[in-house]
Scaffold this motif. Structure first.
Motif, short mmCIF file in Angstrom:
data_model
loop_
_atom_site.label_atom_id
_atom_site.label_comp_id
_atom_site.label_asym_id
_atom_site.label_seq_id
_atom_site.Cartn_x
_atom_site.Cartn_y
_atom_site.Cartn_z
N PHE A 269 42.62 31.88 36.26
CA PHE A 269 42.41 31.11 35.02
C PHE A 269 41.02 31.33 34.44
N THR A 270 40.16 32.03 35.15
CA THR A 270 38.87 32.40 34.55
C THR A 270 39.01 33.62 33.65
N ASP A 271 40.17 34.29 33.73
CA ASP A 271 40.44 35.42 32.84
C ASP A 271 40.90 34.89 31.49
N ARG A 272 40.22 35.30 30.42
CA ARG A 272 40.49 34.75 29.09
C ARG A 272 41.91 35.03 28.62
N ALA A 275 44.32 32.70 30.74
CA ALA A 275 44.16 31.29 30.38
C ALA A 275 44.66 31.03 28.95
N GLY A 276 44.29 31.92 28.02
CA GLY A 276 44.71 31.75 26.64
C GLY A 276 46.21 31.85 26.47
N SER A 277 46.85 32.75 27.21
CA SER A 277 48.30 32.90 27.12
C SER A 277 49.02 31.67 27.63
N ASN A 278 48.57 31.12 28.77
CA ASN A 278 49.20 29.91 29.31
C ASN A 278 49.00 28.72 28.37
N LEU A 279 47.80 28.61 27.79
CA LEU A 279 47.55 27.52 26.85
C LEU A 279 48.43 27.66 25.62
N ALA A 280 48.60 28.88 25.13
CA ALA A 280 49.43 29.11 23.95
C ALA A 280 50.89 28.72 24.23
N MET A 390 52.72 37.76 33.02
CA MET A 390 53.37 38.55 34.06
C MET A 390 52.51 39.76 34.46
N GLY A 391 51.82 40.34 33.48
CA GLY A 391 50.98 41.50 33.77
C GLY A 391 49.76 41.17 34.60
N ALA A 392 49.41 39.89 34.72
CA ALA A 392 48.24 39.49 35.52
C ALA A 392 48.54 39.44 37.01
N PHE A 393 49.82 39.56 37.38
CA PHE A 393 50.21 39.44 38.78
C PHE A 393 50.63 40.78 39.36
N LEU A 534 41.56 34.51 23.60
CA LEU A 534 42.21 35.82 23.75
C LEU A 534 41.28 36.95 23.32
N PRO A 535 41.19 37.99 24.15
CA PRO A 535 40.36 39.15 23.76
C PRO A 535 41.04 39.97 22.68
N GLY A 536 40.26 40.70 21.92
CA GLY A 536 40.81 41.54 20.87
C GLY A 536 41.46 42.79 21.42
N LYS A 537 42.07 43.56 20.54
CA LYS A 537 42.73 44.81 20.93
C LYS A 537 41.69 45.77 21.52
N GLY A 538 42.06 46.39 22.63
CA GLY A 538 41.16 47.31 23.30
C GLY A 538 40.38 46.66 24.42
#
Length: 556
Positions: A269-272, A275-280, A390-393, A534-538
């Motif tokens: 959850f320290t990964d932006r 964390a942002g995806s779960n919050l969304a 899913m990609g975080a696991f 959420l980080p930007g593209k790239g």
């Protein structure tokens, strides 16, 4: 050709040839567990009348499904990873089908609540298994497209539930909404065995049962608190649940930080992006489930549509979800998930803002634009979030990844119904009190009418029934003066019944507008936070290959 698929997905040297057919089975399994909740919204009036349910009984019939569903997912997702993801899916379908049969046979509030709880436990196995099997079966290049179809199915189920329930209720009783799940679950079981390849983690150490049980405690207590507090008051039960949830969460985090193989590494959850995806996901379903809760009531009670017509009028939402999903499949690879997710959340906020214009004169046409915008927003935002989660696991924890996504979804939905539903009830009660001020309505009748919009119309019908009885007495009396008095009283009561019905409809419409405004503010503020997270593209997260290698080494 083998009747039962036995070759594990992990041992295939090329993409599974029938993977899109397997996805169809996974989406069918997802469809029935989401529809099990949304179908109940239109079956509830018939069930309430037949079983003489109190408002508390009805609330627990609805939420008896949610508590085990949300609480058990993380532990059962990890169990599926270790032993068999397809086995978890099949077992979940068996349990879900068994609960559906029990619900069909139920003849009391307790029996229905118990059946719903069993169905919720089955759904807790099914939901994470569908996502983990999807991720294990599809190559990484196709996974985003598959997840887009998975999320579109979830959106379709939200709208299809009332439609299917309405069609059944036109010719059958409320229990048919339980029984319909049984043949679908049976078909999904056969499809899973024939078309879905078995899958489990290649290397998996002992399951962190301590962390899993702690997750059951704190999530279950949190959901119970969310349900109990707003609907039944912040008494001993709700406060105790809040304390247990808080203490359980703190203990869970400390346990997971120290465990060598945690059921969920909370450092994620320290990964932006994560964390942002779960919050969304949580915020979106807070808005969607909350809005769905009061929109179906408005269509049925205020606009007078029956269950089937209500379901049909939710179809623009379902169609828009598929259009939004197609758009996000095209746009996300080109502009990045930050922009599609943010655009979807802005669209959801705009849909709620449109609902603030609802008033006593609103017709169904005033709801079409918000439904379409909300559907487009769901399609745009959800699949990129699910793909990122899913990609975080690593491959060995796909079931846990699916459980995290689905727990965020369930917690958001529970909060939406609790927060927006409670606000709706309070706002409706206040507006009705204002609308009936100065009338001769007895205080006890007003209190009854303030309980819900259905109760309000029941009070109006009761006044109308009394007027008809007096009119019939007037027609059969032989005393002209008494007949005249009875006719005058009947006329006054008939006018009062119309005024009461108008007041109830107006109060509920005003409550919908007020609740939508609060929902729009919550989702709008959340949109800003998610856009910052959420980080930007790239700026994508690294592939968790190194993490997988470390985990495999630790499991040896």
């Amino acid at each position: 050709m083998r009747l039962v698929m036995t070759e594990p997905a992990e041992r295939m040297d090329r993409p599974y040839a029938r993977r899109w057919w397997a996805l169809l089975v996974l989406c069918l399994s997802l469809l029935i567990i989401v529809m099990a909740n949304t179908a109940l919204t239109v079956a509830a009036p018939d069930m309430t009348e037949d079983l003489d349910l109190s408002s508390a009984d009805l609330q627990w019939v609805i939420d008896g499904y949610t508590v085990p569903y949300a609480a058990l997912m993380l532990l059962l997702g990890a169990t599926g990873d270790k032993y068999s993801r397809r086995g978890a899916l099949v077992l979940g379908l068996v349990v879900f089908g068994g609960g559906a049969v029990s619900g069909y046979l139920a003849d009391s509030a307790t029996a229905v609540i118990a059946a719903r709880a069993v169905m919720g436990a089955g759904a807790a196995m099914i939901m994470p298994a569908t996502l983990s099997l999807l991720a294990a079966t599809f190559p990484r290049a196709e996974r985003a497209r598959a997840i887009t179809l998975w999320t579109a199915t979830a959106g379709l189920a939200i709208a299809a539930g009332p439609l299917v329930a309405g069609a059944l209720l036109a010719h059958h009783g409320w229990s048919s909404t339980f029984l319909i799940n049984v043949p679908v679950a049976a078909l999904a079981i056969v499809g899973a065995l024939v078309l879905v390849p078995p899958s489990k983690a290649g290397r998996h150490g002992r399951i962190d049962y301590g962390g899993g049980l702690l997750s059951v405690v704190w999530i279950g207590a949190l959901v119970y608190m969310i349900i109990e507090g707003p609907h039944f008051g912040w008494g001993v039960k709700a406060v105790t649940a809040a304390v247990v949830a808080g203490a359980g969460l703190v203990t869970f985090v400390l346990w997971e930080l120290r465990h060598p193989r945690p059921v969920l590494d909370v450092r994620r959850f320290t990964d932006r992006r994560f964390a942002g995806s779960n919050l969304a996901v949580a915020l979106f379903f807070l808005a969607v489930f909350g809005a769905f809760y009061y929109l179906t009531q408005h269509l049925q009670f205020v606009l007078g549509y029956d269950a089937l017509d209500t379901g049909l009028r939710m179809l623009p939402l379902a169609g828009a979800v598929f259009v939004g999903s197609a758009l996000t499949g095209y746009l996300t690879p080109r502009v990045g998930m930050k922009w599609t997710v943010t655009a979807g959340m802005v669209g959801g906020t705009a849909a709620l803002a449109l609902l603030t214009q609802v008033d006593s004169g609103s017709s169904y046409g005033d709801f079409v634009a918000p439904l379409i915008v909300l559907g487009l927003a769901i399609g745009l935002a959800l699949s990129p979030c699910t793909d990122a989660i899913m990609g975080a696991f690593p491959e060995s924890q796909l079931g846990v990844g699916g459980a995290v996504n689905d727990t965020s979804l369930e917690l958001g939905g529970s909060l939406g119904i609790a927060i927006l539903g409670s606000l709706l009830a309070t706002s409706y009660s206040g507006h009705l009190s204002d609308a009936t001020a100065g009338s001769k309505l007895p205080a006890s009748s007003l209190e009854t009418a303030q309980d819900s919009v259905g109760a309000g119309y029941a009070v109006a019908r009761g006044i109308g029934d009394k007027a008809r009885q007096l009119a019939e007495q007037a027609a059969h009396t032989s005393d002209p003066q008494q007949a005249e008095r009875l006719k005058a009283q009947a006329g006054q009561l008939a006018g009062g019944a119309r005024q009461m019905a108008d007041a109830v409809g107006s109060a509920f419409a005003d409550a919908v507008a007020h609740t939508s405004l609060v929902g729009a503010v919550i989702l709008g503020a959340g949109t800003v936070v998610v856009a910052l997270l959420l980080p930007g593209k790239g700026k994508t997260a690294d592939e968790p290959a190194e993490e997988r290698e470390l985990e495999s080494a630790g499991a040896r």
